[in-house]
Design a protein around this motif. Structure first.
Motif, PDB file in Angstrom:
ATOM      1  N   ILE A   1      45.340  38.696  39.766  1.00  0.00           N
ATOM      2  CA  ILE A   1      45.297  38.886  38.318  1.00  0.00           C
ATOM      3  C   ILE A   1      46.564  38.303  37.710  1.00  0.00           C
ATOM      4  CG2 ILE A   1      45.181  40.583  36.453  1.00  0.00           C
ATOM      5  CD1 ILE A   1      43.753  42.455  38.387  1.00  0.00           C
TER       6      ILE A   1
ATOM      7  N   LYS B   1      48.634  39.368  32.102  1.00  0.00           N
ATOM      8  CA  LYS B   1      47.563  40.336  31.839  1.00  0.00           C
ATOM      9  C   LYS B   1      47.934  41.708  32.380  1.00  0.00           C
ATOM     10  CE  LYS B   1      42.600  41.074  32.342  1.00  0.00           C
ATOM     11  NZ  LYS B   1      41.306  40.532  32.844  1.00  0.00           N
TER      12      LYS B   1
ATOM     13  N   GLY C   1      32.550  44.883  35.916  1.00  0.00           N
ATOM     14  CA  GLY C   1      33.545  44.257  35.055  1.00  0.00           C
ATOM     15  C   GLY C   1      33.160  42.847  34.678  1.00  0.00           C
ATOM     16  N   LEU C   2      33.057  42.603  33.374  1.00  0.00           N
ATOM     17  CA  LEU C   2      32.684  41.297  32.856  1.00  0.00           C
ATOM     18  C   LEU C   2      33.921  40.510  32.453  1.00  0.00           C
ATOM     19  CD1 LEU C   2      29.642  41.927  30.474  1.00  0.00           C
ATOM     20  CD2 LEU C   2      29.610  40.633  32.581  1.00  0.00           C
ATOM     21  N   SER C   3      33.933  39.244  32.785  1.00  0.00           N
ATOM     22  CA  SER C   3      34.988  38.377  32.267  1.00  0.00           C
ATOM     23  C   SER C   3      34.658  38.014  30.828  1.00  0.00           C
ATOM     24  CB  SER C   3      35.086  37.104  33.112  1.00  0.00           C
ATOM     25  OG  SER C   3      33.909  36.317  32.962  1.00  0.00           O
ATOM     26  N   ASN C   4      35.619  37.489  30.101  1.00  0.00           N
ATOM     27  CA  ASN C   4      35.377  37.077  28.721  1.00  0.00           C
ATOM     28  C   ASN C   4      34.294  36.007  28.646  1.00  0.00           C
ATOM     29  OD1 ASN C   4      37.318  38.820  27.700  1.00  0.00           O
ATOM     30  ND2 ASN C   4      38.955  37.302  27.837  1.00  0.00           N
TER      31      ASN C   4
ATOM     32  N   GLN D   1      31.786  35.574  30.797  1.00  0.00           N
ATOM     33  CA  GLN D   1      30.483  36.181  31.073  1.00  0.00           C
ATOM     34  C   GLN D   1      29.971  36.951  29.863  1.00  0.00           C
ATOM     35  OE1 GLN D   1      31.783  38.334  34.625  1.00  0.00           O
ATOM     36  NE2 GLN D   1      30.318  37.153  35.859  1.00  0.00           N
ATOM     37  N   TRP D   2      30.865  37.685  29.205  1.00  0.00           N
ATOM     38  CA  TRP D   2      30.450  38.439  28.029  1.00  0.00           C
ATOM     39  C   TRP D   2      30.006  37.501  26.913  1.00  0.00           C
ATOM     40  CZ3 TRP D   2      28.356  42.182  25.721  1.00  0.00           C
ATOM     41  CH2 TRP D   2      28.561  42.425  24.369  1.00  0.00           C
TER      42      TRP D   2
END
Length: 646
Positions: free
Chosen positions: A107, A111, A291-294, A296-297
């Motif tokens: 990560i 962040k 958990g979705l990445s930006n 994916q969302w």
């Protein structure tokens, strides 16, 4: 010369001893007061701080309650998951530790730093601040080797939600995700890193499913090493809930709609229990728990097929000729129609300088109420709409449950719209016209409804007029929320006419006739926009996004069991296009033609080939600007003989 060392010059000041004694006494009193303040007045505070340095409270996450279908099949379970936390009190070098976590987890450091700074005020220094909410097993192995070298890092064991059939029930179950700031402020039992229901039943049943966390008191030394622990409260698992949904029916509905956009509803008209609530396209609920990445969302949010939208409850459409069942009820209720009275259909009806066409351009000839429903004659209902007028049509439709939510336990249900004179004047600033009475009489114009509202109305026709709240939990007591203003005899007339629509060879629903099962139904083709003459001549060649929506609403009963079945297919062209879906559901319910779906390893059950891409747009709901008249009927339903010729 004067002697400076003489006795007279070295004499003690007169008040010297007293002043010195006073200063000593004042200093003693100051220390005494300070000692009293620290030891007595602030004693409990420092005692608590001292105990906190020695004792720490650790919360034990409670497993979320399982969700099962009506036959006991597991739909939502829990699996082990591990988070990485940082105890600031034990950490010697926070920036260096964050950099190490970044290296271990992959990560980005900025962040992690942002997460740390944002959550630092919300977590006590001796409690773990979650940096990585869900670690892979590879990351866990790396972290376990680094925990000894990096004081303050702590692996937190918890459970993670898993949906065994991620796509099949995404619009029913919804999903869980980490609680946000607003949710934590609204619920004192929530803390950073807790998961709560965000959509579907996970949201509406969150209080029952979440359970209660346990508490463990841990004694530590100055290095943070555990010396002993005491369990103060056992965690209480969430409640296990059995849904009314039949998994095999749900799977069948998704297969029938695969590659298309639409909805299927199957419910028990006497109890209100929903056996299937299908919406396509769908999404995998596990995407959110993992958990979705930006990216994916954004892809999911901006998908032109709108997979996040529950088309059974959150989408509303013009009902087309399905609304004729409501019109029949209104005509009977207001004595505006005698079932035996006839109307001559020549294929069109003139009003002023406008011609309102019947879907059958040659006309249906002489028809009464039964024949008008069996063959879906527009002209008959045009004339009935002229008799009733918007006030009575609107009043009855609202009494029949349209224009308001059904009350199903799912968030964000849409009310739909039943227009009135007052609504149009307020919305557009112009008055209602007589031509709009005709549009409304065949389910066009401003009228929009949800598939679930239609199913509830069909259920009321079967159960004697009771509007029952659709239920998603098995065994709940039926909840009557209203009554359709029809007598038992009037309800029976509409029901029998629906049966004739299936059993009569000229009926628009004849294809779904099922030997040994009493079946009644009504088709509907609903315009999304006014079609030009050129488009009419194009027939099946009309661009997909301009095609009518296809409806079929019906019921089936045998041996004391009866079910309402409603299918709606966006841009399906003809009402009969929804017929195979209803027919397949009848066969599954009464002929046993069903099977359980295979459980996907990733929890996202999906047909082998996946959905076929189609050229579509978001449904266009008719809201004509001031001065325009909504589109007239373009009913495309066809009797059995005519459909067979195509």
């Amino acid at each position: 010369m004067k002697n400076l060392l003489s006795a007279s010059t070295q004499a003690m000041p007169r008040f010297g001893p007293a002043l010195l004694q006073f200063l000593v006494l004042a200093l003693f009193l100051l220390f005494a007061v300070r000692l009293w303040y620290l030891q007595i007045h602030l004693g409990p505070v420092f005692t608590e701080k001292s105990r906190n340095n020695q004792l720490r409270v650790e919360y034990i996450f409670a497993p979320r309650g399982f969700l099962r279908d009506r036959n006991g099949e597991l739909l939502a379970v829990n699996e082990p998951a591990f988070a990485l936390g940082l105890v600031r009190e034990d950490c010697e070098d926070i920036p260096a530790t964050l950099a190490e976590v970044s290296r271990l987890s992959g990560i980005p450091l900025d962040k992690l730093t942002e997460v740390y700074n944002r959550n630092k005020p919300k977590v006590k220094s001796f409690e773990p601040l979650v940096l990585v909410p869900d670690m892979t097993y590879d990351t866990i192995a790396k972290v376990e080797g680094a925990v000894v070298r990096w004081p303050g890092l702590e692996i937190i064991s918890r459970t993670r939600r898993k949906y065994n059939y991620g796509h099949l029930l995404s619009h029913v179950l919804g999903y869980v995700a980490e609680a946000n700031e607003a949710e934590m402020q609204a619920d004192s039992t929530l803390s950073l890193g807790d998961y709560v229901g965000k959509q579907g039943l996970e949201k509406t049943l969150d209080g029952r499913l979440r359970g209660a966390k346990g508490k463990r008191l841990i004694e530590v030394d100055v290095t943070g090493r555990r010396l002993s622990e005491e369990l103060q409260a056992e965690p209480r698992a969430g409640e296990e809930v059995f849904l009314s949904i039949d998994l095999s029916l749900q799977q069948l509905g998704h297969r029938l709609l695969d590659g298309k956009s639409g909805a299927v509803v199957v419910l028990d008209p006497d109890t209100g229990e929903v056996h299937a609530l299908v919406s396509e396209p769908s999404y995998d609920s596990n995407m959110f728990t993992n958990g979705l990445s930006n990216a994916q969302w954004a892809e999911l949010r901006d998908d032109p097929l709108h997979p996040l939208q529950n088309r059974a409850t959150q989408s509303v459409y013009p009902p087309g000729s399905v609304f004729k069942l409501v019109m029949a009820g209104a005509g009977l209720h207001y004595d505006a129609v005698d079932p035996l009275d006839t109307v001559t259909c020549s294929g069109e009806l003139a009003m002023g300088n406008h011609i309102f066409h019947c879907w059958k351009r040659k006309g249906h000839g002489t028809v009464n109420l039964e024949r008008a429903l069996v063959e879906s004659c527009d002209v008959y209902f045009y004339r009935l709409g002229m008799k009733l007028g918007v006030d009575r049509m609107s009043e009855f439709a609202k009494a029949a449950g349209f224009g308001s939510p059904t009350g199903i336990d799912l968030p964000h249900e849409k009310s739909g719209l039943i227009a009135s004179r007052e609504w149009k004047l307020k919305r557009f600033g112009v008055r209602w016209t007589r031509g709009e009475d005709l549009n409304m009489s065949i389910g066009q114009g401003y009228t929009v409804v949800s598939p679930l509202q239609v199913a509830r109305y069909i259920g009321a026709i079967l159960n004697g007029g009771k509007l029952i709240k659709p239920l998603l939990i098995k065994g709940q007591r039926p909840q009557v929320t209203g009554h359709v203003p029809l007598t038992a005899a009037q309800v029976e007339i509409i029901k029998n006419d629906m049966v004739q629509t299936v059993e009569d060879p000229r009926g628009t629903c004849h294809r779904i006739i099922t030997p040994g099962v009493t079946v009644g139904a009504k088709t509907g083709s609903a315009q999304v926009m006014r079609l030009t003459e050129e488009m009419h001549r194009m027939g099946e060649g009309v661009p997909f996004k301009y095609r009518d929506h296809a409806w079929m609403a019906g019921f089936a009963e045998r041996g004391g069991k009866r079910y309402v079945i409603v299918a709606m297919m966006e841009h399906g062209m003809h009402g009969a296009a929804a017929g195979p879906i209803v027919k397949a559901m009848i066969n599954a319910l009464f002929m046993g033609q069903r099977e359980l779906p295979p459980k996907d390893l990733e929890g996202g059950e999906r047909p082998a080939n996946g959905p076929a891409p189609i050229d579509t747009v978001e449904p266009q709901f008719p809201e004509a600007p001031s001065g325009e008249t909504p589109a007239a009927s373009s009913e495309q339903e066809q009797p059995q003989q005519e459909a067979d010729q195509q």
